[in-house]
Structures are given as structure tokens and as C-alpha cells.
Design a protein around this motif. Structure first.
Motif, short mmCIF file in Angstrom:
data_model
loop_
_atom_site.label_atom_id
_atom_site.label_comp_id
_atom_site.label_asym_id
_atom_site.label_seq_id
_atom_site.Cartn_x
_atom_site.Cartn_y
_atom_site.Cartn_z
N ALA A 405 44.72 42.81 45.41
CA ALA A 405 44.91 43.04 46.84
C ALA A 405 45.53 41.81 47.51
O ALA A 405 46.46 41.94 48.33
CB ALA A 405 43.59 43.40 47.50
N ALA A 406 45.02 40.63 47.18
CA ALA A 406 45.55 39.40 47.78
C ALA A 406 46.99 39.15 47.34
O ALA A 406 47.84 38.74 48.15
CB ALA A 406 44.66 38.22 47.40
N ILE A 407 47.28 39.40 46.07
CA ILE A 407 48.65 39.22 45.57
C ILE A 407 49.60 40.17 46.29
O ILE A 407 50.71 39.80 46.70
CB ILE A 407 48.71 39.46 44.05
N LYS A 408 49.19 41.40 46.44
CA LYS A 408 50.01 42.42 47.09
C LYS A 408 50.40 41.99 48.51
O LYS A 408 51.56 42.10 48.91
CB LYS A 408 49.24 43.74 47.12
N ILE A 409 49.44 41.49 49.24
CA ILE A 409 49.72 41.09 50.63
C ILE A 409 50.61 39.85 50.67
O ILE A 409 51.54 39.76 51.46
CB ILE A 409 48.40 40.84 51.38
#
Length: 417
Positions: A405-409
Motif C-alpha cells: 500500500a505504501a509503495i503504491k501511494i
């Protein structure tokens, strides 16, 4: 084209219904111990039963001579200050960034909390302590914020040079250590919370640790009048005559909370080992994402991983505000990502800006704090995102989803501008 970001209409990374983290772990063994305690006693006025078992266990675990349980971590802090002879007009240096209960009991003693700026990790800056020392300074209170041990070697050096007592708030740091020495055993006394999410939990409760007999007897006098005071304060001791009344307060732990905490204490090291494994993974993965920075641990420092804190770097994401980044994390279903709220720089709180409303005539009135007084602590707090640390091997899959999730954002941050 639709953005992949959930906040902008895309599919969330995590679809498992939350909450994704619950503490403490309760199983059938815990339930059985609580049920047995219900049958045995729901009030323990003396040092016996599960209360004695818990205190004995704490003494052994921390390697100290005395452990005294209390009704909360706040009560433990109050007892610690009173027991170490902090009196009206005395000053105690405390970290500017901590939970308010680290310092707020001082107001009830008409003593003065003196805020000290922190390092970027949130712990008190040893290099800023000396400039705050006055003839009224009596002690330094150290918080091990988020379970990361503070720089005790440097703090003790400054305190010893000025004949100041060192006290510790270990409420986030049960089992954390520096070079093999457990947090809570460096100073004259320490206070811990057993509140719900703490690494060692009884749901509610707290305890004080000390090797000093006088401090121990004074904790008993403040928090455990009558039966415990009669039994534990030696005949002929100056405080013995006050055993029936103590100082007028009763701050004892509830036996059901003691039963839960005693059960959890036997599992604590296993929990901490599991947290360390997952924290290692999260640190490696999250620390490599543009926009996020992880604080490195010094050699020999072992945290409790009460929380894993990330420093948000907006300059790496085109100036994207932290509020927008955090909003996007929540939209991805990563709902355990949190920004610190009540654990904040104390100068932002009304109690430290204008205590006279609650404590008329308090000597704190000559120290009026305002926003901007503690630039390091305030900047660090404003740029912190934290995450609880799971402890089971099966939790690793969820931790991996949070990383994704953090990578995606981070990868799609321009779409949030």
C-alpha cells in the motif's frame, strides 16, 4: 484513465476487514486464569495472591528489588514523583514530546515540569538538558518513546554531574534494553503502564520499579495504605505511623487486571521476539520507499516495538502534504497507519500553556509555553506516521500488504497533487 489509487477510485490494496491489530492476545489460557481469579478474589488489599505473583514476576524479569503495582501508569508516575521527594516549587526536566501523563502528575505536587527538546526519534536530547538546570532542578524524567530506548549513558552523565535523580517512564518499552540492561533499571525509579495496547498489558494498571528501599516505602505509603503499609513498612520507620491512612490515596491494581498481566508477562519475551522479526521486515521494506524514512537503532539497543515510526519526507514526493499521504493509506485499507494524536509536544496542550485554570497559583506560571518553542520535537511529531508491529508469523502476509500500500501511494504520488 482511472487511477490505481483507492482514494481516486482504484481498488484498495487491502480488503480484509479491520481492525488489523488487537492487543493484548487473549486465548483460552488467559480466560481460564481470569475465571479462576473471579472465584478466588476480586479485591486484594494486601500483597498476596495474584498481585504478589505479578510483583514477584516483575522483580525477577527486570532484576530489581522492588516492584509495586498500581491502578494505572499515570498513578505509577504520580507515585514515582511523590516517592522520590519531588516537592512544591521543584523543577523536573521532561521531554517536550511524550504522553502528557509523563509530566502532568507534577502539577498535583505543585512542582514544575520543564520541557526539553527532543531528538528526531522523539526521545529527550541529552545535549539540551544542562541548559535547563537551575538551583530548583531535582530530577530528569526520561520517556522511551514508542519503545525506543533513550540515550541513557549521556543522560546519566549529565544528571550525575549535577546531582539530579534520573527517573524513567517505560510505559512504551517493557522488555526493551540497552547493552543487555532493561529499560526501567537505569535510574532511581521507573514507572510503567499496563494499559490496553502496551507491550505488557493487563487492560488497565501500572507499576513502579526501584532498588531503593526508601523510595519503595514511600510508594507504598502513597498508593497502598493500611494493610500493605502495615506489613511492608518496617516498624520504627518514620512512615510507619502513617500506615493506616498513608497519604490518603488508594491506587491499587484490580486483581483481574493483575491476572491478565501475570499471564502476559510469561509470554512477553516471545511476543517481543516475534515483533522484532516483523519489525525487521517492515524496517527494510518501508525504509526503502521514497517519502518514508525509518530511524536506525544504535548497536546494542533493542526496542520493544510498541510502535514502528516513520518520518515522512514530503520533499521526496513533490511536497505532497502528510495529511494527503495518510488519507491515501487509509483509503488503501491500511487502516493501522496512524498519526500521533494525544502523544504530542506538550507545549501544544492547554495544561502547559495555561495551567492556572486547573491549578490556581501554581508555580508553573512563570513558564508559559507556546507553539514553536521546541522545533525538533514539533517537526518530528508533525512528520511522523506510525504503525503497530505484529508478532505472529501468520501476520507477515498482512505486513506485506501494508508495505505494498505504501509503495503504491509513493509510486503514484503525483496523482494526489
Amino acid at each position: 484513465m482511472t487511477s490505481p489509487l483507492a482514494l481516486l477510485g482504484g481498488k484498495p490494496t487491502i480488503t480484509t476487514t479491520g481492525p488489523h491489530f488487537a492487543w493484548p492476545p487473549i486465548d483460552d489460557t488467559t480466560r481460564a486464569k481470569v475465571a479462576a481469579q473471579l472465584e478466588e478474589a476480586i479485591s486484594i488489599p494486601g500483597r498476596s495472591g495474584v498481585v504478589a505473583e505479578l510483583e514477584d514476576g516483575l522483580q525477577k524479569y527486570f532484576g530489581v528489588r522492588h516492584a509495586v503495582t498500581t491502578s494505572s501508569g499515570t498513578a505509577a508516575l504520580h507515585a514515582t514523583y511523590w516517592a522520590t521527594r519531588i516537592k512544591p516549587g521543584d523543577e523536573v526536566i521532561v521531554p517536550a514530546w511524550t504522553f502528557h501523563a509523563t509530566a502532568s502528575p507534577l502539577f498535583h505536587l505543585r512542582a514544575v515540569p520543564v520541557l526539553c527538546d527532543t531528538r528526531l526519534d522523539g526521545n529527550i536530547d541529552p545535549n539540551r538538558i544542562e541548559e535547563l538546570i537551575t538551583p530548583r532542578t531535582r530530577a530528569v524524567m526520561v520517556t522511551h518513546l514508542w519503545g525506543k530506548p533513550a540515550g541513557m549513558t549521556d543522560i546519566l552523565e549529565v544528571a550525575n554531574a549535577h546531582d539530579l535523580a534520573v527517573l524513567e517512564d517505560g510505559s512504551h518499552a517493557h522488555g526493551a534494553s540497552i547493552a543487555g540492561q532493561k529499560v526501567g533499571t537505569f535510574g532511581l525509579a521507573s514507572a510503567f503502564s499496563l494499559n490496553g495496547p502496551k507491550p505488557l498489558s493487563g487492560g488497565e494498571g501500572g507499576f513502579v520499579l526501584t532498588d531503593d528501599d526508601d523510595t519503595y516505602h514511600r510508594v507504598i505509603t502513597l498508593a497502598h495504605y493500611n494493610k500493605r503499609a502495615k506489613t511492608e513498612i518496617p516498624e520504627g520507620h518514620p512512615l510507619a505511623r502513617y500506615a493506616v491512612t498513608g497519604a490518603g490515596l488508594k491506587l491499587r491494581i484490580h486483581p483481574l487486571a493483575a491476572a491478565i498481566a501475570h499471564d502476559q508477562l510469561a509470554r512477553l519475551d516471545g511476543y517481543l521476539a516475534g515483533r522484532a522479526e516483523i519489525a525487521g521486515y517492515l524496517t527494510d521494506q518501508l525504509g526503502g520507499i521514497p517519502g518514508l524514512e525509518v530511524t536506525e537503532m544504535s548497536e546494542g539497543v533493542i526496542p520493544s516495538w510498541y510502535g514502528l515510526t516513520l518520518t515522512y519526507r514530503p520533499d521526496e514526493l513533490g511536497g505532497l502534504p502528510i495529511e494527503r499521504f495518510h488519507q491515501a493509506l487509509l483509503a488503501e485499507g491500511a487502516t493501522e497507519f496512524d498519526r500521533p494524536g494525544s502523544t504530542c509536544p506538550l507545549n501544544q496542550l492547554a495544561l502547559y500553556q495555561q495551567p492556572s485554570m486547573l491549578f490556581p497559583g501554581h508555580p508553573h506560571s512563570h513558564r508559559r509555553y507556546k507553539a514553536g518553542d521546541f522545533p525538533v520535537a514539533e517537526h518530528a511529531h508533525a512528520h511522523t506516521i506510525k504503525l503497530p508491529v505484529w508478532h505472529r508469523e501468520q501476520d507477515l502476509e498482512l505486513a506485506e500488504q501494508y508495505v505494498r500500500a505504501a509503495i503504491k501511494i509513493s509510486d503514484h504520488h503525483k496523482e494526489l497533487q
